[in-house]
Design a protein around this motif. Structure first.
Motif, PDB file in Angstrom:
ATOM      1  N   PHE A   1      -9.661  11.798  -0.380  1.00  0.00           N
ATOM      2  CA  PHE A   1      -9.148  13.076  -0.869  1.00  0.00           C
ATOM      3  C   PHE A   1      -9.464  14.254   0.059  1.00  0.00           C
ATOM      4  O   PHE A   1      -9.468  15.411  -0.372  1.00  0.00           O
ATOM      5  CB  PHE A   1      -9.671  13.369  -2.285  1.00  0.00           C
TER       6      PHE A   1
ATOM      7  N   PRO B   1     -13.739   9.314  -8.199  1.00  0.00           N
ATOM      8  CA  PRO B   1     -13.937   9.347  -6.744  1.00  0.00           C
ATOM      9  C   PRO B   1     -15.263   9.988  -6.333  1.00  0.00           C
ATOM     10  O   PRO B   1     -15.749   9.741  -5.228  1.00  0.00           O
ATOM     11  CB  PRO B   1     -12.751  10.191  -6.249  1.00  0.00           C
ATOM     12  N   LEU B   2     -15.846  10.799  -7.227  1.00  0.00           N
ATOM     13  CA  LEU B   2     -17.094  11.493  -6.908  1.00  0.00           C
ATOM     14  C   LEU B   2     -18.292  10.855  -7.615  1.00  0.00           C
ATOM     15  O   LEU B   2     -19.335  11.497  -7.772  1.00  0.00           O
ATOM     16  CB  LEU B   2     -16.985  12.967  -7.311  1.00  0.00           C
TER      17      LEU B   2
ATOM     18  N   THR C   1      -9.827  16.226  -6.021  1.00  0.00           N
ATOM     19  CA  THR C   1      -9.788  14.831  -5.566  1.00  0.00           C
ATOM     20  C   THR C   1      -8.370  14.292  -5.434  1.00  0.00           C
ATOM     21  O   THR C   1      -8.168  13.084  -5.381  1.00  0.00           O
ATOM     22  CB  THR C   1     -10.593  13.934  -6.525  1.00  0.00           C
TER      23      THR C   1
ATOM     24  N   PHE D   1     -12.957  19.179   2.491  1.00  0.00           N
ATOM     25  CA  PHE D   1     -12.840  19.084   1.048  1.00  0.00           C
ATOM     26  C   PHE D   1     -12.306  20.409   0.520  1.00  0.00           C
ATOM     27  O   PHE D   1     -12.678  21.472   1.002  1.00  0.00           O
ATOM     28  CB  PHE D   1     -14.199  18.829   0.378  1.00  0.00           C
TER      29      PHE D   1
END
Length: 400
Positions: A214, A174-175, A247, A227
């Motif tokens: 997320f 996801p990153l 995440t 976050f």
């Protein structure tokens, strides 16, 4: 106020069971009411601590910035930004007539501008380049024009998205789009500074208003969507040693729980060195304390009374009452000040100590369990880092 440190008048503590100096701390035993001091038998912390770089003491802030953002990283950003600009123009089938390839100087100006936004808050971005001297920010407006800034901002990129695995593909991250820079910064954080003995693990929140799966929702906050970032920091200075963006849940759940996994992964480069790590009740468990001891690492943290292996179930106590039990080098404490505090420690003796506390009537002396004192001394390194970070927030709200 931290746990166990609320202002109050002194209370007489419930007597603690006498110490058994013959207790063998190394044998595998059950929880017992027999208590023994052991902190003076712990291996000393002998690791070097302090900066690990060649910068002289009179170096400029810019020199320290370059430790984290060397030209090799900035050139990577230049390359990926230009690549993304080309990909976008090809996808749209039209040339962006206002675009010209980014240079190293452009990326330097862009990062400088993001940092400067933290010092100069304006209602609209365009006001920074206003002809009205009240709004104009010469520190930005005099080094480049608004259109060039906007174009670099539009195409600013860190990784080639054409190689990004799909959500259902093996290796999906996801990153992915920020991973190169995240990994670089995390590595440098651990390379240029070696911490003292006391460390803290906690979560930090970074506000974000864009679209991402997320984000965490925290109600009753000015910016509820944020976050969550797991952080390891030096307790005394708040220096960030390691971090990991959360995440969301994974398909395979951690064997010993998320808290155990976070602490062991954050501490991976600091085990076997006699560090003392501190955390709150999200992370603390008897299993984690045992595993850290095997890695020559002590710990101290508040704990939830329903954790497996915890020997002191929740019970009503009068202010000042304390219960302690011990299992080898693990000390379980249940103490009530204004509210009940449960702490598991492997780096503080099972005894009461006298501390000074400010009250409305002046300074008074109060009896407090030693593990509570240790927790309040070294738990808040990540909070200190958060405090320093909040003074000058970097960047502006956005969806990218």
């Amino acid at each position: 106020m931290s746990e166990g440190e609320e202002d109050s008048t002194p209370n007489s503590a419930t007597p603690v069971p006498s110490l058994d100096l013959d207790l063998d701390l190394d044998q595998d035993e059950e929880w017992t009411d027999k208590l023994v001091d052991f902190a003076d038998r712990l291996e000393p912390f002998t690791e070097f601590s302090g900066p690990v770089h060649d910068l002289p003491v009179d170096s400029r802030p810019l020199d320290y910035f370059k430790l984290f953002f060397p030209d090799s990283v900035l050139n990577m950003i230049v390359e990926e930004t230009n690549r993304y600009a080309e990909q976008q123009q090809e996808a749209k089938g039209a040339e962006d007539v206002y675009w010209k390839p980014a240079t190293l100087a452009d990326v330097r100006k862009y990062i400088y501008t993001l940092i400067t936004f933290g010092h100069h808050q304006v209602p609209e971005l365009s006001l920074i380049w206003s002809s009205d001297p009240y709004w104009r920010v010469p520190a930005i407006a005099d080094i480049w024009g608004r259109q060039r800034y906007q174009k670099i901002h539009q195409y600013f990129y860190l990784a080639d998205s054409s190689h990004q695995p799909g959500r259902n593909d093996e290796g999906y991250d996801p990153l992915y789009k920020v991973r190169p820079l995240l990994d670089h910064i995390r590595n440098v954080c651990s390379l240029v500074y070696k911490p003292k003995q006391n460390l803290s693990v906690d979560e930090a929140m970074v506000a974000f208003t864009g679209r991402v799966s997320f984000k965490q929702y925290i109600k009753n906050k000015p910016t509820p969507w944020e976050f969550k970032v797991w952080c390891l920091a030096e307790a005394e200075t708040g220096y960030l040693l390691n971090f990991q963006v959360y995440t969301g849940k994974t398909v395979t759940q951690p064997e010993h729980g998320l808290g155990h996994q976070v602490v062991t992964s954050m501490m991976a480069n600091h085990l076997e060195k006699n560090h003392a790590v501190h955390f709150d009740n999200f992370f603390t468990s008897v299993k984690l304390a045992e595993d850290l001891l095997k890695e020559k690492t002590t710990c101290c943290g508040t704990i939830r009374t329903n954790r497996k292996g915890w020997p002191l179930p929740s019970s009503k106590q009068k202010p000042g009452e304390v219960r302690m039990r011990q299992k080898g080098r693990m000390v379980a404490v249940q103490w009530t000040d204004k509210r009940q505090v449960n702490i598991l420690s492997t780096n503080a003796d099972p005894k009461m100590v006298t501390v000074e506390r400010r009250t409305k009537t002046g300074v008074v002396q109060v009896q407090v369990p030693k593990p509570v004192v240790q927790y309040n001394k070294a738990m808040f390194g990540v909070d200190l880092n958060d405090q320093n970070r909040s003074y000058y927030p970097v960047g502006r709200p956005g969806t990218k």
